[in-house]
Design a protein around this motif. Structure first.
Motif, PDB file in Angstrom:
ATOM      1  N   HIS A  23       5.313  -1.418   0.919  1.00  0.00           N
ATOM      2  CA  HIS A  23       4.733  -2.424   0.007  1.00  0.00           C
ATOM      3  C   HIS A  23       4.538  -3.715   0.795  1.00  0.00           C
ATOM      4  O   HIS A  23       5.076  -4.777   0.485  1.00  0.00           O
ATOM      5  CB  HIS A  23       5.660  -2.628  -1.191  1.00  0.00           C
ATOM      6  N   ASP A  27      -0.609  -4.807   1.249  1.00  0.00           N
ATOM      7  CA  ASP A  27      -0.627  -4.039   0.003  1.00  0.00           C
ATOM      8  C   ASP A  27      -0.496  -4.977  -1.198  1.00  0.00           C
ATOM      9  O   ASP A  27      -1.179  -4.806  -2.214  1.00  0.00           O
ATOM     10  CB  ASP A  27       0.523  -3.028   0.027  1.00  0.00           C
ATOM     11  N   GLN A  28       0.370  -5.981  -1.065  1.00  0.00           N
ATOM     12  CA  GLN A  28       0.541  -6.938  -2.169  1.00  0.00           C
ATOM     13  C   GLN A  28      -0.738  -7.721  -2.470  1.00  0.00           C
ATOM     14  O   GLN A  28      -0.914  -8.223  -3.581  1.00  0.00           O
ATOM     15  CB  GLN A  28       1.667  -7.935  -1.851  1.00  0.00           C
ATOM     16  N   HIS A  31      -2.040  -5.231  -4.854  1.00  0.00           N
ATOM     17  CA  HIS A  31      -1.154  -4.676  -5.888  1.00  0.00           C
ATOM     18  C   HIS A  31       0.184  -5.387  -5.950  1.00  0.00           C
ATOM     19  O   HIS A  31       1.233  -4.759  -5.831  1.00  0.00           O
ATOM     20  CB  HIS A  31      -0.882  -3.192  -5.601  1.00  0.00           C
ATOM     21  N   SER A  32       0.169  -6.695  -6.113  1.00  0.00           N
ATOM     22  CA  SER A  32       1.433  -7.409  -6.247  1.00  0.00           C
ATOM     23  C   SER A  32       2.143  -6.940  -7.513  1.00  0.00           C
ATOM     24  O   SER A  32       1.520  -6.733  -8.553  1.00  0.00           O
ATOM     25  CB  SER A  32       1.180  -8.916  -6.311  1.00  0.00           C
ATOM     26  N   ARG A  33       3.472  -6.747  -7.420  1.00  0.00           N
ATOM     27  CA  ARG A  33       4.223  -6.284  -8.593  1.00  0.00           C
ATOM     28  C   ARG A  33       4.912  -7.428  -9.316  1.00  0.00           C
ATOM     29  O   ARG A  33       5.136  -7.379 -10.512  1.00  0.00           O
ATOM     30  CB  ARG A  33       5.305  -5.280  -8.156  1.00  0.00           C
TER      31      ARG A  33
END
Lengths: 277, 277, 277, 277
Positions: A23, A27-28, A31-33
């Motif tokens: 992650h 990737d963030q 697609h940051s969580r």
């Protein structure tokens, strides 16, 4: 809002930290969580220290990090013992290079996630609080850069924690003067190339997420099979907006209203509070 | 420094004025003859008025005009009775969209060639002279945009020539206060969509070049074979940093220290002098 | 994959369709609900027909649509009776202007969502199937543009549905020759400025989503309060990758393996199948 | 056309070669003296070899080199023993990253100044002559990249001079087949990270300019005061489209129809002629 990462320790290829993790920051960017926004596609920046040069290199661009070929190239070919990386989700200021983090002043770098509430309305008052000689070097129009120049004004180069506390004090007072209940939300990283300071604070006590990696020595015992951990020194440390993966025992939350100092000889974690100026 | 062009008259395809002439503005982006620099490749902008919308469209980009495909497309498909076009050669401020001309405020557009001497050092003082409510709308970091907001502060929307004179007065006084002999060099165009004002002035009496086109009625007699002249109204007028070609009798120099008003019913040319504030 | 929109009918400001709807295409660039990817940030494009010019204007850029100032300006000032808009999520081809949709050839425009499976491996074979005279005009490196030039090779300008069927036939045969089970996934829109054809097909029978708007006459009865519906003609029609909002009765799915023709005098929906060449 | 530079020798900061010289490549981007165009503002690229990585880093962008902040940063912080730099003036192919030099294939880099006459018309035939397996890796649409892939097809990795001669042979034959008198103009540099080959050839015997620096040992005697010469090894060499300054005795013209090999142990200069395939 944004996501960021600060690395300090054994010199590594930027790729090792920027792209390799499950992650990763790249990737963030898609697609940051844990961020306020899932997508951080309004520009990015990296800053790294190189041998024989006290001033860090700062490379920034306005497109998304996930598709940037030049970032990929640099990450595959540049090694550094201390670097920052930042992906931006604009809260209003234009998408332009001068608004991308990290910001640099001499040998110092600064990056930020969060915001000064109603910054557009506060901008003039805060600009007036910046040392006139420093004001000339402000290049962009973000709250983040303004915070950096306020901290420089209040002695960042002599006393980083004190200067950031005074900056936060001025921002809160300016907001409160105009009836803003919670004027400041921030996670900040700043470095002079030797030591790195990170801050987590918000007026509301609801700051953006911030994590630091466990001491490498302890991690090695936990994860004998992770090659990276065998290669880096005990003093290697990562500070990140959100964990780069799910490896147990690696990530620890920086508590609300606190700051950390990462430096050779031992890191520390201390309470933080804005200081009236 | 820069090059610019203002068109007002019969609605034409932007292409007719931007690309068709022998020494068009696009040609000037690579081969300016009268500018301080030969190359004007640090961004460009166009602003045009469209039916049913008082606010002009402003399209700007950071690359050179000569290779910009989108500018070519817009020029081939958009007609307008009043438009500005500008190509930039930076005198120091970053190459970014918010530093490209024309600048817009409500229905007003502004573009500029020239500079405030040592603007970097004057920036803070001049920023303080801008109306705080207007200050919030400054997006970039050029002297040109600052001049626009000073003029707005001094009543541009009520009295354009007076406001520009007061802006020039403040810029000169601020420069003189710091020992600058010649603080201001400018050719400026500003419009509200109905009338257009153009200014040529420099403290030194050595302003950038500025030309206006001869009245169409007279030109038609001179150049019976130029189709464009048959198609446009008598009141059509072009103001340009440098002539778009060598057709005899077309181009007339705007004198030093003067300004012109282009409007339905008859244009005028008058003396200009900064006014102390 | 990508998202797109085709408008045909009463001339409207592009803004009305591009930005105003609740779940507009610009919103979909950050938050697509039905696409393969949530984020469509790898460039965008618009193409519109203007009066007195058979050739459409095509404006494209490589950054995300959601932060593009020039798109916003154009949408606020340009009216058109027929326009395409597209936001891109790259499936591998570089993020560059020549890979952004719509593609144009003479007066024709083409845009696409989907992919040719393993296009990278098929690219040479498919390029060889393009008419050598047309091959010269291929500017980028996407499967989408290749499909357009194959369709032009197979007679798009004389028989759009037949040419697209033959293009699909060649793509499927080329894939099958190399053991690809499902060589083609597509939703396509193509227009000559008068009529618009839209196609939904995939080898697997699992195409990207595609919707068309209900006839305006019927919608008016349903939604008396929607101003837009009062202003546009009965023949106004929107075809979209995903609905622009939740208004009941507005959106109808284009069935798998079918194509529609939108034209003055009555639209039609017919079955579609690839045709061996 | 374009301008380029190849450096090989003692590892230096890119800045030393890219920015420091009086008539540096960056200066040439605005003011080329010997190029077909004065301005080389249609993109740029640098490629460098770094320790522990056989594959060179390639950083390219579409704007002018003269205003690119990231190029400035990299030049100030990256050292390399072998690097290429290129500034582009497009002869027609779009201004996009994939059309910027240098091009890379595995550990090989290629850059070019010149053109294949009527390349647009020759593109399909030449593409067919490229090894189908290599064809897949072509990313852009320039003649320069096509020449690289033709040379790779004809054995560049085994026999660089022979492969370039066969590439030139195919380009000339293809042109002659279509009645082009002078099909090829080129100055080319290619390297595998160990050795560098440079070529100067044109069908007409009127190639773009190309210079190599005098042996460092001889230069030191001539210019005792030039610090750079004291710091670099005897084997350091620069090949440039045009001299970087006016220091006497430094620059020697590469003769028409010849090629040079720059390698540890002694450089050579030999005749070059296209070879029929």
């Amino acid at each position: 809002m944004c996501r960021w990462l600060a690395y300090t320790g054994t010199p590594v290829l930027l790729d090792t930290v920027l792209y390799k993790p499950v992650h990763s920051l790249i990737d963030q960017s898609l697609h940051s969580r844990m961020g306020v926004e899932t997508t951080n596609g309004d520009g990015f920046g990296i800053g790294w220290y190189a041998p024989d040069n006290d001033t860090p290199a700062v490379v920034r661009d306005t497109g998304p990090a996930w598709s940037n070929c030049n970032l990929r190239e640099i990450a595959d070919h540049v090694r550094s013992p201390l670097f920052f990386a930042h992906i931006r989700a604009s809260t209003g200021a234009p998408v332009q290079q001068t608004n991308c983090h990290p910001f640099r002043h001499g040998r110092w770098m600064w990056m930020h996630n969060g915001e000064i509430t109603d910054f557009h309305q506060r901008r003039r008052d805060l600009a007036l609080a910046v040392d006139p000689a420093l004001f000339l070097d402000i290049k962009g129009s973000t709250d983040s850069e303004m915070m950096f120049y306020l901290a420089l004004t209040f002695g960042l180069e002599q006393d980083p924690p004190g200067a950031v506390a005074r900056m936060a004090g001025v921002v809160e007072r300016t907001g409160h003067d105009h009836g803003v209940e919670f004027p400041l939300h921030m996670t900040v990283a700043v470095t002079d190339g030797q030591q790195t300071w990170v801050f987590r604070y918000s007026s509301q006590g609801a700051s953006g997420s911030l994590y630091y990696s466990t001491q490498v020595e302890a991690l090695r015992a936990l994860h004998l099979d992770v090659e990276f951990l065998q290669e880096v020194s005990d003093e290697t440390r990562l500070i990140v907006s959100e964990p780069l993966g799910d490896l147990p025992g690696v990530w620890n939350e920086v508590p609300e209203s606190s700051y950390g100092v990462v430096r050779p000889g031992g890191d520390t974690l201390l309470p933080f509070a804005p200081q009236p100026v």
